[in-house]
Scaffold this motif. Sequence first.
Motif, mmCIF file in Angstrom:
data_model
loop_
_atom_site.group_PDB
_atom_site.id
_atom_site.type_symbol
_atom_site.label_atom_id
_atom_site.label_comp_id
_atom_site.label_asym_id
_atom_site.label_seq_id
_atom_site.Cartn_x
_atom_site.Cartn_y
_atom_site.Cartn_z
ATOM 1 N N MET A 125 -2.690 83.813 58.030
ATOM 2 C CA MET A 125 -3.182 85.000 58.693
ATOM 3 C C MET A 125 -4.605 84.732 59.174
ATOM 4 S SD MET A 125 -3.609 88.843 57.159
ATOM 5 C CE MET A 125 -4.470 88.471 55.649
ATOM 6 N N SER A 126 -4.856 84.998 60.424
ATOM 7 C CA SER A 126 -6.184 84.789 60.996
ATOM 8 C C SER A 126 -6.990 86.076 60.892
ATOM 9 C CB SER A 126 -6.075 84.351 62.453
ATOM 10 O OG SER A 126 -7.363 84.200 63.003
ATOM 11 N N LEU A 127 -7.943 86.075 60.007
ATOM 12 C CA LEU A 127 -8.793 87.243 59.829
ATOM 13 C C LEU A 127 -9.997 87.175 60.757
ATOM 14 C CD1 LEU A 127 -8.876 87.401 55.916
ATOM 15 C CD2 LEU A 127 -7.450 88.742 57.465
ATOM 16 N N ARG A 128 -10.471 88.350 61.182
ATOM 17 C CA ARG A 128 -11.711 88.459 61.955
ATOM 18 C C ARG A 128 -12.814 88.871 60.973
ATOM 19 N NH1 ARG A 128 -8.022 91.226 64.344
ATOM 20 N NH2 ARG A 128 -8.942 93.213 63.784
ATOM 21 N N ALA A 150 -11.482 85.353 48.137
ATOM 22 C CA ALA A 150 -12.023 86.714 48.010
ATOM 23 C C ALA A 150 -11.755 87.525 49.263
ATOM 24 C CB ALA A 150 -13.530 86.653 47.721
ATOM 25 N N LEU A 151 -11.918 86.918 50.418
ATOM 26 C CA LEU A 151 -11.651 87.622 51.681
ATOM 27 C C LEU A 151 -10.168 87.973 51.801
ATOM 28 C CD1 LEU A 151 -14.001 85.606 54.023
ATOM 29 C CD2 LEU A 151 -14.166 88.057 53.536
ATOM 30 N N GLN A 152 -9.310 87.038 51.428
ATOM 31 C CA GLN A 152 -7.879 87.306 51.482
ATOM 32 C C GLN A 152 -7.507 88.431 50.515
ATOM 33 O OE1 GLN A 152 -6.688 83.240 50.726
ATOM 34 N NE2 GLN A 152 -6.196 82.891 52.885
ATOM 35 N N LEU A 153 -8.142 88.442 49.351
ATOM 36 C CA LEU A 153 -7.863 89.473 48.354
ATOM 37 C C LEU A 153 -8.283 90.858 48.843
ATOM 38 C CD1 LEU A 153 -6.909 90.060 45.428
ATOM 39 C CD2 LEU A 153 -9.291 89.754 44.740
ATOM 40 N N MET A 195 -17.260 94.002 69.167
ATOM 41 C CA MET A 195 -16.141 93.131 68.818
ATOM 42 C C MET A 195 -14.943 93.991 68.444
ATOM 43 S SD MET A 195 -17.182 91.804 64.922
ATOM 44 C CE MET A 195 -15.590 91.104 64.522
ATOM 45 N N ASP A 196 -13.759 93.370 68.443
ATOM 46 C CA ASP A 196 -12.609 94.060 67.877
ATOM 47 C C ASP A 196 -12.928 94.313 66.407
ATOM 48 O OD1 ASP A 196 -11.182 93.939 70.252
ATOM 49 O OD2 ASP A 196 -10.183 92.071 69.717
ATOM 50 N N GLU A 197 -12.416 95.401 65.866
ATOM 51 C CA GLU A 197 -12.736 95.750 64.494
ATOM 52 C C GLU A 197 -12.466 94.577 63.551
ATOM 53 O OE1 GLU A 197 -10.909 98.785 61.308
ATOM 54 O OE2 GLU A 197 -11.636 99.708 63.157
ATOM 55 N N PRO A 198 -13.452 94.202 62.756
ATOM 56 C CA PRO A 198 -13.248 93.066 61.848
ATOM 57 C C PRO A 198 -12.334 93.441 60.685
ATOM 58 C CG PRO A 198 -15.384 94.043 61.446
ATOM 59 C CD PRO A 198 -14.801 94.755 62.636
ATOM 60 N N ASP A 199 -11.722 92.423 60.102
ATOM 61 C CA ASP A 199 -10.914 92.630 58.895
ATOM 62 C C ASP A 199 -11.814 92.723 57.669
ATOM 63 O OD1 ASP A 199 -8.165 92.422 60.025
ATOM 64 O OD2 ASP A 199 -8.918 90.459 60.632
ATOM 65 N N ALA A 200 -12.991 92.100 57.741
ATOM 66 C CA ALA A 200 -13.958 92.141 56.636
ATOM 67 C C ALA A 200 -15.338 91.787 57.161
ATOM 68 C CB ALA A 200 -13.552 91.172 55.525
ATOM 69 N N ILE A 201 -16.337 92.173 56.382
ATOM 70 C CA ILE A 201 -17.737 91.884 56.701
ATOM 71 C C ILE A 201 -18.356 91.190 55.494
ATOM 72 C CG2 ILE A 201 -20.006 92.893 57.170
ATOM 73 C CD1 ILE A 201 -18.496 95.270 58.494
ATOM 74 N N GLU A 243 -17.189 106.668 60.569
ATOM 75 C CA GLU A 243 -15.811 106.883 60.100
ATOM 76 C C GLU A 243 -14.895 105.704 60.402
ATOM 77 O OE1 GLU A 243 -12.702 108.539 58.200
ATOM 78 O OE2 GLU A 243 -14.659 109.526 58.311
ATOM 79 N N LYS A 244 -14.995 105.156 61.597
ATOM 80 C CA LYS A 244 -14.067 104.097 61.999
ATOM 81 C C LYS A 244 -14.243 102.802 61.218
ATOM 82 C CE LYS A 244 -16.886 102.732 65.994
ATOM 83 N NZ LYS A 244 -16.882 102.573 67.452
ATOM 84 N N TYR A 245 -15.357 102.642 60.509
ATOM 85 C CA TYR A 245 -15.613 101.412 59.752
ATOM 86 C C TYR A 245 -15.552 101.602 58.239
ATOM 87 C CZ TYR A 245 -17.477 99.838 64.256
ATOM 88 O OH TYR A 245 -17.632 99.514 65.584
ATOM 89 N N ARG A 246 -15.239 102.785 57.769
ATOM 90 C CA ARG A 246 -15.321 103.068 56.328
ATOM 91 C C ARG A 246 -14.344 102.260 55.487
ATOM 92 N NH1 ARG A 246 -16.522 109.327 56.826
ATOM 93 N NH2 ARG A 246 -18.718 109.110 57.352
ATOM 94 N N ALA A 247 -13.225 101.851 56.048
ATOM 95 C CA ALA A 247 -12.214 101.133 55.265
ATOM 96 C C ALA A 247 -12.376 99.616 55.312
ATOM 97 C CB ALA A 247 -10.812 101.510 55.759
ATOM 98 N N ILE A 248 -13.309 99.119 56.100
ATOM 99 C CA ILE A 248 -13.493 97.669 56.210
ATOM 100 C C ILE A 248 -14.154 97.147 54.931
ATOM 101 C CG2 ILE A 248 -14.666 95.809 57.462
ATOM 102 C CD1 ILE A 248 -14.569 97.603 59.954
ATOM 103 N N PRO A 249 -13.543 96.156 54.284
ATOM 104 C CA PRO A 249 -14.173 95.578 53.096
ATOM 105 C C PRO A 249 -15.492 94.897 53.454
ATOM 106 C CG PRO A 249 -11.877 94.884 53.283
ATOM 107 C CD PRO A 249 -12.245 95.562 54.563
ATOM 108 N N ILE A 250 -16.499 95.090 52.600
ATOM 109 C CA ILE A 250 -17.801 94.457 52.787
ATOM 110 C C ILE A 250 -18.133 93.660 51.532
ATOM 111 C CG2 ILE A 250 -20.269 94.792 53.159
ATOM 112 C CD1 ILE A 250 -19.596 97.429 54.581
#
Length: 122
Positions: A1-4, A116-119, A45-51, A73-80
């Motif tokens: 899976m290619s994460l952004r 960790a990012l995959q998790l 950018m397109d919404e990232p999968d993680a930061i 609101e649009k970024y609240r669910a992105i893992p940081i």
Amino acid sequence: MSLRILAVDDSRTMRDMLNLALNHAGFTTHLANDGEHGLEVLENMDEPDAIITDINMPRLDGFGFIDAVRSQEKYRAIPILVLTTESADTLKTKARNAGATGWIVKPFDPPKLVRALQLVTG
């Protein structure tokens, strides 16, 4: 899976290391040199999968960056994930309270960071 992944760090060396490690894992990386620049990159950018963010940065530190991301609101669910040389429990608590998902102490182990990012991205 290619994460952004959006990686925010004021150290050019650290950004280069993150870029290399994440690209090697097949991820697409977007880089920013501080929190203010991170917010600009995030909006363009397109919404990232993680930061991934450092804490100690000029202009807008990691705590301010996390607060700014979580305020939208649009970024609240992105893992940081916080990636920093700091290890104090008080700072970890402050980051969690700001909305950080996890904490990794530098220097980082590339395979562990990838896992960790995959998790956190499921």
